[in-house]
Write an enzyme that holds these catalytic residues in place. Structure first.
Site: not given
Length: 797
Positions: A649, A541-542, A653, A353, A547
């Protein structure tokens, strides 16, 4: 699959209320929730028994999915939809003057995971059941899940997430299947008649007690089982207690129970690291014992174990299942090494991952040896044999052998063990799978190319469409029928409506309804006002530097400073929505959260600008909150540095709900782009290859700061103060280090944001893009993902 009469269900609910010593006249919503949940859970238990019996009678191969995280969210709503019982339960509750939606709100999120990895595992349970596979998930019954996030003066504080009081109703205890797990002690070895014997002595025992959570498939007789292990002390030390040594008597119990107390204990100190290692071995030892015990009950031998079982390792956290199965085969069943290793290497498969080598899990060799003496011996022997094998091929390249070794430089490398021992190794998007072949595990790929494959992630799409977005679901039903509820690929039929202006109007109405629902929920739960007539631009998200939430922040600051000077400028009203938790020990991530919260306050103070621009930070982002956010989103921020996000992911969505992706060519964004076409996504920034080239040339962020006035102004603004707080650490990191190249992609990101604003002002263009995203989201279903695993990795019939 609904074969339950309304009278039967009503009777069961009333019986369950009576068991709680209440009546339907006096019961609170909380009591009705527990009664309804128990009714549904009893149905799932009964269905599971039938399904398991059928699978056993056919000798079906079993999938065992090991993951330290399963971010389940709520179960009542999901189960009712999958079982086709929503209408009946609504009718029953109406008879009692109870709103079913209010009961959903009584259930806490089962936050047994951090983010994407745990949510993916939960989606796959849904996919296993929907596709009819015989599957168990295995994890730990954390008493406290992912922390409750409270924002105090812009700073994240962590509160315990005590989910069990409301969540326990979904758990079915199986104390008769409890197993003992051993830690510490030492190994006594001896040979007798040519056989090698080991005896583990002076160990500490922890009892692993299983609790099952049942996951229904959509319109399917199958039920997936999530077996969660609770750690308990095997017995109370009465002797110590009686002689007055109360501390010792109680400490054993506390040490054991700490293992399943908290998800992800802070491991920036030795005690935290030791607890984390105990958690991992606890999960692996209990799960492998359970799998082998079940297999022995059915077949009486482990010779056919690999033919009847696959054990899947979700990231490196459950790696210790590999040496644990070796231990059982060698020490308890008397297999020779070669025979045992053959079984092991046919049984295990591994999903990676991360694309970042520095994030690959390693353990200090001394700690590993102290806590797991027999497992250490087995890992050391695996390593010895592997290095011997490598020496026969690459004796001239000692550095290569050292890099590939499982134990080296006083470290035990979990990822190397996974790759060496597994039958298949997969990444979670096409780009990610190429990166692990060409970079992360390149030397292993050279040696074992057939091991490596790809399975692009997928989502349990019904949760975010059927259950969360009734407005869009109804529009889809009216245009393409309801086949998409069972088969996500049928969403493709919506493409023929992509340019239909009548459908555009209906899409706009559906989106506005979803935005109003989110705004109402946020007003009720967090007291936040949201302008539903602005564009909802969302990054949830985290919280992590890779990110790049701080890239988003720099753009917002630049817009804010522009509007300060040009308050009457033509500007598409935007609400930037953030939701993220930072790891408790991750200082820079917490700084970024505070920056965003201060930015929200700073903008809110200006009565003119706040009508055009606002920032909303959603406290305590969760699965339940995402069920409101995804339908309401219009822009999906997927802005990680290319080559750092394995897949994502959330991006799937968002597109399912008609949001337009604003992103880099990273992770699954690449495949989203392939499916929707370049006209229906907004891509910016360097690709992975360009990132590597820029790094090799010597990236100097200070040059961007000195040469780009917008960047300089934004960073200076951060340093000088936002709503009374200064952020020198973020500013200095960006100027002098910038590990995720925020400044290099800044200009490109600004242009992409301008393009998004331009497109948003053209409804026919915008809703065509939205429709094309919805129509092409079907590929990213967990149903498809688990089929890919089943056929390409697990070799299921």
């Amino acid at each position: 699959m609904n074969t339950y009469s309304t009278d039967y269900l009503k009777n069961q609910i009333e019986e369950n209320i009576a068991m709680l010593h209440e009546t339907t006249d006096t019961a609170s919503n909380q009591t009705f929730y527990k009664a309804a949940a128990k009714t549904v859970n009893d149905i799932l238990i009964e269905r599971s028994k039938h399904f398991q019996a059928q699978a056993a009678s056919k000798g079906v191969k079993q999938v065992n999915y090991l993951s330290m995280e399963f971010l389940m969210g709520r179960s009542l709503k999901n189960s009712l939809y999958n079982l086709g019982l929503v209408d009946q339960f609504e009718k029953i509750m109406k008879d009692y003057d109870v709103n079913l939606t209010d009961l959903y709100e009584c259930e806490p999120d089962a936050g047994l995971g951090n983010g994407g990895l745990g949510r993916l595992a939960a989606c796959y349970l849904d996919g296993f059941a929907t596709q009819g596979y015989n599957a168990y998930g295995y994890s730990i019954l954390y008493e406290f899940g992912i922390f409750q996030q409270k924002i105090v003066d812009g700073w994240q504080t962590e509160l315990p997430d005590n989910w069990l009081p409301g969540g326990r109703v979904w758990l079915h205890a199986k104390p008769e299947l409890a197993v003992d797990v051993h830690f510490g002690g030492y190994i006594d070895e001896f040979w007798d008649n040519g056989y090698h014997f080991t005896s583990h002595k002076n160990y500490t025992t922890v009892k692993a007690v299983p609790y099952d959570m049942y996951v229904s498939g959509y319109n399917s007789p199958a039920v997936a089982i999530l077996r969660l292990w609770k750690a308990e002390s095997p017995a109370f030390d009465m002797e110590s207690f009686n002689r007055g040594d109360y501390t010792h008597a109680l400490s054993q119990s506390m040490t054991a129970e700490a293992i399943s107390k908290v998800l992800y204990p802070n491991d920036n100190h030795t005690q935290g690291k030791m607890l984390r290692l105990r958690q991992q071995y606890f999960l692996c030892a209990a799960s492998v014992a359970d799998i082998t015990n079940r297999h022995m009950r059915e077949y009486g031998t482990l010779d056919n174990f690999a033919e009847k079982n696959t054990i899947h390792i979700n990231d490196t956290h459950p790696t210790l299942a590999i040496p644990e199965l070796m231990r059982i085969l060698l020490d308890e069943c008397g297999y020779g090494w070669d025979h045992a290793w053959k079984i092991v290497t046919k049984t295990f498969n591994y999903t990676n991952h991360t694309v970042m080598k520095e994030a690959l899990e390693v353990w200090n060799e001394d700690i590993f040896k102290e806590i797991l003496p027999r497992i250490y011996q087995i890992v050391a022997e695996i390593n010895r044999r592997f290095v011997e094998e490598m020496n026969q091929q690459f004796a001239w390249d000692t550095m290569r052998i050292e890099r590939m070794a499982i134990v080296s430089n006083h470290q035990v490398r979990m990822a190397n063990l996974c790759v060496y021992a597994s039958n298949k190794v997969n990444g979670v998007s096409k780009l990610h799978s190429e990166i692990i072949k060409q970079n992360v595990f390149h030397e292993f790929y050279d040696l074992y190319p057939a091991k490596f494959t790809n399975v692009t992630n997928g989502i349990a799409y019904r949760r975010w469409l059927l259950q969360s977005n009734p407005w869009l679901t109804n529009l889809l039903k009216s245009t393409i029928g309801d086949g998409f509820l069972q088969d996500a690929s049928q969403l493709k039929k919506f493409e023929k409506y992509a340019t239909d202006k009548k459908v555009h109007k209906q899409l706009a109405e559906a989106k506005l309804s979803a935005k109003k629902a989110l705004a109402s929920y946020m007003k009720k739960t967090q007291g936040i006002e949201m302008n539903v007539n602005s564009m909802f631009d969302v990054q949830v998200k985290r919280m992590h530097e890779y990110k790049r939430q701080h890239l988003n922040a720099l753009n917002i600051i630049t817009d804010y400073l522009y509007l300060k000077e040009n308050p009457n400028a033509d500007f598409v009203p935007k609400t930037y929505i953030f939701g993220a938790k930072a790891a408790p020990g991750y200082y820079m991530a917490k700084q970024i959260i505070k920056l965003l919260c201060c930015l929200a306050e700073e903008i809110k103070k200006d009565p003119v600008i706040s009508k055009k621009l606002s920032v909303v930070y959603l406290e305590n982002y969760s699965v339940t909150l995402s069920e409101y956010i995804m339908p309401a989103s219009e822009v999906s921020e997927q802005i990680s540095l290319a080559g750092t996000e394995a897949s994502g992911t959330g991006n799937m969505k968002f597109m399912l709900n008609g949001a337009v992706t604003l992103g880099t060519m990273d992770g699954a964004n690449v495949e989203i782009c392939e499916r929707v076409g370049n006209d229906n996504i907004v891509i910016f920034g360097m690709d992975a290859e360009q990132v590597e080239t820029t790094k090799e040339m010597g990236y100097a962020p200070i040059e961007y700061y000195n040469n780009n006035p917008d960047i300089k102004r934004a960073i200076d603004f951060i340093e000088s103060g936002v709503a009374g707080s200064t952020f020198p650490d973020i500013a200095n990191s960006l100027k002098w280090n910038d590990p995720y190249m925020v400044l290099a992609d800044f200009d490109s990101y600004r242009k992409a944001q301008a393009k998004i604003s331009e497109l948003y002002q053209k409804p026919d263009v915008w809703y065509t893009m939205a429709a094309m995203n919805i129509a092409n989201a079907g590929y990213f279903s967990a149903d498809r993902s688990v089929k890919d695993y089943a056929t390409g990795i697990w070799e299921l019939e």
